[in-house]
Design an enzyme around this catalytic site. Structure first.
Site, PDB file in Angstrom:
ATOM      1  N   HIS A  78       0.988   3.921   3.247  1.00 32.27           N
ATOM      2  CA  HIS A  78       0.030   4.037   4.350  1.00 32.27           C
ATOM      3  C   HIS A  78       0.726   4.513   5.634  1.00 32.27           C
ATOM      4  O   HIS A  78       1.832   5.038   5.581  1.00 32.27           O
ATOM      5  CB  HIS A  78      -0.741   2.729   4.522  1.00 32.27           C
ATOM      6  CG  HIS A  78      -1.175   2.146   3.201  1.00 32.27           C
ATOM      7  ND1 HIS A  78      -2.252   2.631   2.507  1.00 32.27           N
ATOM      8  CD2 HIS A  78      -0.621   1.177   2.420  1.00 32.27           C
ATOM      9  CE1 HIS A  78      -2.359   1.962   1.364  1.00 32.27           C
ATOM     10  NE2 HIS A  78      -1.385   1.083   1.290  1.00 32.27           N
ATOM     11  N   GLU A 115      -0.496  -3.976   6.463  1.00 32.14           N
ATOM     12  CA  GLU A 115       0.355  -3.509   5.372  1.00 32.14           C
ATOM     13  C   GLU A 115       1.219  -2.341   5.843  1.00 32.14           C
ATOM     14  O   GLU A 115       2.385  -2.234   5.473  1.00 32.14           O
ATOM     15  CB  GLU A 115      -0.500  -3.089   4.172  1.00 32.14           C
ATOM     16  CG  GLU A 115       0.330  -2.641   2.974  1.00 32.14           C
ATOM     17  CD  GLU A 115      -0.491  -2.062   1.849  1.00 32.14           C
ATOM     18  OE1 GLU A 115      -1.729  -2.061   1.956  1.00 32.14           O
ATOM     19  OE2 GLU A 115       0.113  -1.600   0.865  1.00 32.14           O
ATOM     20  N   HIS A 170       4.655  -1.276  -0.889  1.00 35.06           N
ATOM     21  CA  HIS A 170       3.295  -1.732  -0.561  1.00 35.06           C
ATOM     22  C   HIS A 170       3.227  -3.254  -0.566  1.00 35.06           C
ATOM     23  O   HIS A 170       4.154  -3.939  -0.989  1.00 35.06           O
ATOM     24  CB  HIS A 170       2.286  -1.212  -1.606  1.00 35.06           C
ATOM     25  CG  HIS A 170       2.065   0.259  -1.560  1.00 35.06           C
ATOM     26  ND1 HIS A 170       0.982   0.837  -0.937  1.00 35.06           N
ATOM     27  CD2 HIS A 170       2.809   1.280  -2.051  1.00 35.06           C
ATOM     28  CE1 HIS A 170       1.063   2.156  -1.047  1.00 35.06           C
ATOM     29  NE2 HIS A 170       2.169   2.453  -1.726  1.00 35.06           N
ATOM     30  N   GLU A 252       4.539  -3.702  -5.136  1.00 37.10           N
ATOM     31  CA  GLU A 252       3.577  -4.503  -4.373  1.00 37.10           C
ATOM     32  C   GLU A 252       4.263  -5.847  -4.139  1.00 37.10           C
ATOM     33  O   GLU A 252       4.378  -6.670  -5.043  1.00 37.10           O
ATOM     34  CB  GLU A 252       2.270  -4.687  -5.165  1.00 37.10           C
ATOM     35  CG  GLU A 252       1.544  -3.385  -5.479  1.00 37.10           C
ATOM     36  CD  GLU A 252       0.690  -2.893  -4.311  1.00 37.10           C
ATOM     37  OE1 GLU A 252       0.655  -3.554  -3.255  1.00 37.10           O
ATOM     38  OE2 GLU A 252       0.060  -1.821  -4.467  1.00 37.10           O
TER      39      GLU A 252
HETATM   40 ZN    ZN Z   1      -0.732  -0.182  -0.249  1.00 38.67          ZN
END
Ligand code: ZN
Length: 288
Positions: A78, A115, A170, A252
């Site tokens: 992102h 995030e 992430h 993640e």
């Molecule tokens: Zn993400």
């Protein structure tokens, strides 16, 4: 990234007028300012530039550093500016299997730690650890652009760098009670401009190493809501993986929407452990 958080966040997104539901969820509007680690970059580390920052391997006096000659691309998931550019990031790009949004805003903790801020912080820590071992490190972005890059460009950055390994950083946005980290591996995809045939095997080796070292370094458990406790998941719907021609995984690091995981993700010392675990996994893979 996975499934259920999109529904959970839908009401908040509606309030924000945000329609980007694909990917790792979407951020709340009341985001805390990004906490940037390593504002004063050490010698030899990547600098914000016009897209990607490259790190020359530091010279070791009289010796060869363990990752000298190796290239690692770090992809901070992102971008803190994405939520201000909904129209741009909602443009569809070709990911081989289908078309998908250019990028997404990402999720956040309930208290508003985004995030996008998290991924940059961990990426900076990871960059410093790898550069100290002699790796040439390239970031797909360093919040040095208003939004993005798009997921296809993120993949191309790794390809163009001829990276030995690529890690996309992430954190998830799943339901409360869903805890733990997982590593997403590319599925075998051969469609359109995507062909992961050659990277499925090495990406799995890379991902298994990262999962093992991430658990060891952070002391956290693999995700309890997918992957059957292995900390590994395989997906064919991520452009960043489908379009990669070099070994690549997504990490993640935890679930930002779970209060207990959020307490870890917002702790700088824990983020350093997370970066260390990822770096150790990469090193194990590259030295294997
Ligand atoms: Zn993400």
């Amino acid at each position: 990234m996975p499934y259920d958080h999109r529904k959970i966040l839908a009401p908040a997104l509606a309030l924000l007028g945000c329609v980007t539901l694909a990917g790792c969820g979407a951020t709340a509007g009341s985001a805390a300012p990004p906490t940037r680690h390593g504002q004063a970059a050490p010698p030899g580390s990547a600098r914000p530039g016009d897209g990607a920052g490259a790190t020359p391997a530091p010279s070791a006096a009289g010796g060869t550093l363990p990752l000298s000659g190796r290239t690692v691309v770090i992809d901070p998931g992102h971008n803190p500016g994405n939520f201000r550019h909904a129209r741009e990031i909602n443009q569809k790009v070709d990911i081989g299997t289908n078309r998908k949004e250019c990028d997404t805003t990402g999720t956040s903790t309930n208290a508003g730690y985004t995030e996008a801020a998290f991924t940059l912080d961990v990426s900076h820590r990871l960059r410093d650890l790898l550069a100290a071992q002699g790796a040439r490190v390239v970031l797909t972005h360093d919040a040095d652009r208003p939004f993005g890059p798009c997921i296809d460009e993120r993949a191309r950055t790794g390809n163009a760098a001829r990276a030995d390994a690529v890690v996309s950083v992430h954190a998830d946005g799943s339901a409360t009670g869903n805890r733990g980290f997982h590593v997403i591996l590319p599925a075998r995809v051969s469609a359109g401009g995507a062909d992961t045939t050659k990277i499925v095997g090495p990406s799995r080796t890379l991902g298994e190493g990262i999962a093992r070292h991430f658990a060891r370094s952070t002391g956290t458990a693999p995700a309890n809501y997918l992957g059957a406790g292995t900390g590994l998941d395989v997906r064919d719907d991520l452009g960043g993986l489908n379009l990669s021609t070099v070994p690549k995984v997504f990490v993640e690091c935890g679930n930002m929407r779970d209060p207990k995981d959020a307490a870890l993700l917002t702790d700088a010392a824990w983020r350093q452990k997370a970066a260390r675990g990822i770096a150790d996994g990469i090193r194990t893979y590259l030295k294997g």
